[in-house]
Design a protein around this motif. Structure first.
Motif, PDB file in Angstrom:
ATOM      1  N   ILE A   9      25.862  77.279 -66.936  1.00  0.00           N
ATOM      2  CA  ILE A   9      26.066  76.055 -66.161  1.00  0.00           C
ATOM      3  C   ILE A   9      27.555  75.758 -65.986  1.00  0.00           C
ATOM      4  CG2 ILE A   9      26.103  74.298 -67.992  1.00  0.00           C
ATOM      5  CD1 ILE A   9      24.174  72.668 -66.189  1.00  0.00           C
ATOM      6  N   HIS A  10      28.382  76.285 -66.861  1.00  0.00           N
ATOM      7  CA  HIS A  10      29.818  76.034 -66.735  1.00  0.00           C
ATOM      8  C   HIS A  10      30.550  77.130 -65.959  1.00  0.00           C
ATOM      9  CE1 HIS A  10      29.560  72.493 -69.171  1.00  0.00           C
ATOM     10  NE2 HIS A  10      29.089  73.147 -70.197  1.00  0.00           N
ATOM     11  N   ARG A  11      29.831  78.201 -65.621  1.00  0.00           N
ATOM     12  CA  ARG A  11      30.448  79.240 -64.793  1.00  0.00           C
ATOM     13  C   ARG A  11      30.192  78.888 -63.330  1.00  0.00           C
ATOM     14  NH1 ARG A  11      28.616  82.840 -68.940  1.00  0.00           N
ATOM     15  NH2 ARG A  11      26.691  83.241 -67.788  1.00  0.00           N
ATOM     16  N   ILE A  12      31.111  78.177 -62.742  1.00  0.00           N
ATOM     17  CA  ILE A  12      30.929  77.682 -61.369  1.00  0.00           C
ATOM     18  C   ILE A  12      31.317  78.769 -60.374  1.00  0.00           C
ATOM     19  CG2 ILE A  12      31.642  75.927 -59.700  1.00  0.00           C
ATOM     20  CD1 ILE A  12      32.182  74.083 -62.081  1.00  0.00           C
ATOM     21  N   GLN A  13      30.339  79.214 -59.620  1.00  0.00           N
ATOM     22  CA  GLN A  13      30.583  80.238 -58.601  1.00  0.00           C
ATOM     23  C   GLN A  13      31.172  79.586 -57.351  1.00  0.00           C
ATOM     24  OE1 GLN A  13      30.024  83.510 -59.409  1.00  0.00           O
ATOM     25  NE2 GLN A  13      29.475  82.653 -61.421  1.00  0.00           N
ATOM     26  N   PHE A  67      34.204  70.816 -54.053  1.00  0.00           N
ATOM     27  CA  PHE A  67      32.906  70.867 -53.381  1.00  0.00           C
ATOM     28  C   PHE A  67      31.968  71.809 -54.121  1.00  0.00           C
ATOM     29  CE2 PHE A  67      30.106  73.215 -50.520  1.00  0.00           C
ATOM     30  CZ  PHE A  67      29.340  72.181 -49.985  1.00  0.00           C
ATOM     31  N   HIS A  68      32.456  72.992 -54.467  1.00  0.00           N
ATOM     32  CA  HIS A  68      31.608  73.959 -55.178  1.00  0.00           C
ATOM     33  C   HIS A  68      31.162  73.403 -56.523  1.00  0.00           C
ATOM     34  CE1 HIS A  68      31.467  77.397 -52.561  1.00  0.00           C
ATOM     35  NE2 HIS A  68      32.786  77.467 -52.451  1.00  0.00           N
ATOM     36  N   ARG A  69      32.035  72.693 -57.229  1.00  0.00           N
ATOM     37  CA  ARG A  69      31.661  72.136 -58.526  1.00  0.00           C
ATOM     38  C   ARG A  69      30.550  71.104 -58.368  1.00  0.00           C
ATOM     39  NH1 ARG A  69      36.223  70.020 -60.047  1.00  0.00           N
ATOM     40  NH2 ARG A  69      35.682  67.966 -59.249  1.00  0.00           N
ATOM     41  N   GLU A  70      30.697  70.196 -57.402  1.00  0.00           N
ATOM     42  CA  GLU A  70      29.666  69.180 -57.209  1.00  0.00           C
ATOM     43  C   GLU A  70      28.326  69.807 -56.843  1.00  0.00           C
ATOM     44  OE1 GLU A  70      28.570  65.194 -54.572  1.00  0.00           O
ATOM     45  OE2 GLU A  70      30.521  66.171 -54.296  1.00  0.00           O
ATOM     46  N   HIS A  71      28.351  70.765 -55.918  1.00  0.00           N
ATOM     47  CA  HIS A  71      27.094  71.406 -55.525  1.00  0.00           C
ATOM     48  C   HIS A  71      26.494  72.180 -56.696  1.00  0.00           C
ATOM     49  CE1 HIS A  71      24.762  74.681 -53.245  1.00  0.00           C
ATOM     50  NE2 HIS A  71      24.037  73.574 -53.233  1.00  0.00           N
ATOM     51  N   HIS A  72      27.311  72.871 -57.456  1.00  0.00           N
ATOM     52  CA  HIS A  72      26.837  73.658 -58.596  1.00  0.00           C
ATOM     53  C   HIS A  72      26.133  72.769 -59.624  1.00  0.00           C
ATOM     54  CE1 HIS A  72      27.059  76.782 -61.776  1.00  0.00           C
ATOM     55  NE2 HIS A  72      27.366  75.765 -62.568  1.00  0.00           N
ATOM     56  N   TYR A  73      26.792  71.673 -60.025  1.00  0.00           N
ATOM     57  CA  TYR A  73      26.177  70.800 -61.023  1.00  0.00           C
ATOM     58  C   TYR A  73      24.952  70.091 -60.448  1.00  0.00           C
ATOM     59  CZ  TYR A  73      30.176  71.423 -64.168  1.00  0.00           C
ATOM     60  OH  TYR A  73      31.121  71.945 -65.017  1.00  0.00           O
ATOM     61  N   SER A  74      25.012  69.674 -59.203  1.00  0.00           N
ATOM     62  CA  SER A  74      23.858  69.018 -58.575  1.00  0.00           C
ATOM     63  C   SER A  74      22.650  69.941 -58.582  1.00  0.00           C
ATOM     64  CB  SER A  74      24.197  68.610 -57.137  1.00  0.00           C
ATOM     65  OG  SER A  74      25.254  67.686 -57.096  1.00  0.00           O
TER      66      SER A  74
END
Length: 342
Positions: A9-13, A67-74
């Motif tokens: 979950i912490h490896r943000i693609q 943006f990628h972080r928000e989408h990833h966690y969401s």
């Protein structure tokens, strides 16, 4: 195994985003919200006929990594039943980065809270679901960072189905953030350790801040207004009075808590503990759900107030929200209720 799960979950693609022409692929049915940084659109995918909500973040005002972080966690948190579903659909247009989420037909909690509060049964529904959602977020070593009524979406008028949304401010616990980087616009929701931060000073984000905001959100749901304007005893007399009671320097229960039963007072005392190391965890809320919360009066109906949101008019909430938040705007001129809570 837990470390492997947390590692994922912490490896943000940050994959390359396909560029689309929005009008070609989606029929925009309604603009649900609009602010400085983003638009939230109700749209129908032309090829599949699926109706979704598109969050479109302006490329000039946001970093692609954010943006990628928000989408990833969401996306990775959305399997929880009290967290809004986000889909593996992300693309960019000429002006925006976009990802897709599910649609909440009754808008957000700010548009459903009326003067006098929601009533005890509805508030307990909200408390049960939000505490569970936060407990899950914290179990992933994350901090939501912006729990407020606009970031709780409503799927049932009796509040038996609500969902936490907007993970734009979500960070790994312990990450250094600043007040300007947090999304919480409403001063009354900020815990004292954040109120004490000066300007752009960085401080570690903690799960305890989410628990404080949960306590404020429950108080607003119960009464229709926040307990104070700012968690600063020098600037706010109502918070100063609460602090004296909290520290047992007086036996007089603060006026804004007079209708609360003893067990609810204990819960709020624990969630609104000024010392973050002593503050109750989100999961503690479950211990109080079987107790009476209000005393001395019959609770009002949990149905939405006069500016009622319906499936056909999902976010006609400005009038209802304005009734609750009008004085908040006066005390925080930079606050803008908007798309982040849709």
């Amino acid at each position: 195994m837990r470390s492997d799960r947390l590692g994922r979950i912490h490896r943000i693609q940050q994959p390359a985003l396909e560029q689309l022409e929005l009008a070609r692929d989606y029929e925009v049915l309604k603009v649900l919200g609009e602010g400085c940084f983003a638009q939230v659109l109700l749209a129908r995918h032309r090829r599949s006929g699926t109706t979704v909500v598109l969050k479109a973040v302006h490329v000039e005002l946001a970093r692609l990594s954010d943006f990628h972080r928000e989408h990833h966690y969401s996306y990775h948190l959305s399997p929880h039943p009290a967290i809004l579903s986000a889909y593996s659909v992300a693309f960019r247009t000429e002006r925006s980065y976009v990802f897709a989420q599910e649609f909440a037909p009754l808008g957000d909690l700010a548009g459903n809270v009326r003067a006098g509060g929601l009533g005890e049964p509805a508030c307990k529904h909200v408390a049960r679901q939000l505490s569970s959602a936060l407990e899950f977020v914290h179990s992933q070593d994350l901090v939501h960072g912006d729990l407020k009524l606009e970031n709780v979406l409503v799927f049932a008028a009796d509040m038996s189905r609500v969902k936490l949304c907007d993970f734009g401010s979500t960070r790994r616990a312990g990450s250094l953030v600043s007040r300007t980087a947090t999304g919480c616009a409403w001063q009354p929701f900020l815990p004292p350790e954040v109120c004490d931060a000066v300007g752009g000073e960085r401080y570690p984000c903690r799960a305890a801040a989410d628990c404080w905001q949960l306590g404020i959100a429950l108080q607003v749901c119960l009464t229709g207004c926040p307990p104070w304007r700012c968690a600063d005893a020098v600037r706010d007399a109502r918070y100063a009075a609460f602090l004296r009671w909290q520290r047992r320097r007086t036996t007089h229960v603060p006026r804004q808590f007079h209708a609360h039963a003893p067990r609810l007072l204990r819960l709020l005392r624990r969630l609104l503990e000024p010392c973050e190391e002593k503050r109750a965890a989100a999961g503690e809320v479950a211990k109080y759900l079987r107790d009476a919360w209000l005393q001395g009066r019959a609770p009002p109906s949990p149905s939405p107030g006069p500016a009622r949101a319906t499936a056909s008019n999902p976010l006609d909430r400005k009038m209802a929200a304005g009734r609750v938040w009008e004085w908040l705007l006066a005390c925080d001129g930079s606050a803008e209720p908007g798309v982040e809570g849709v």
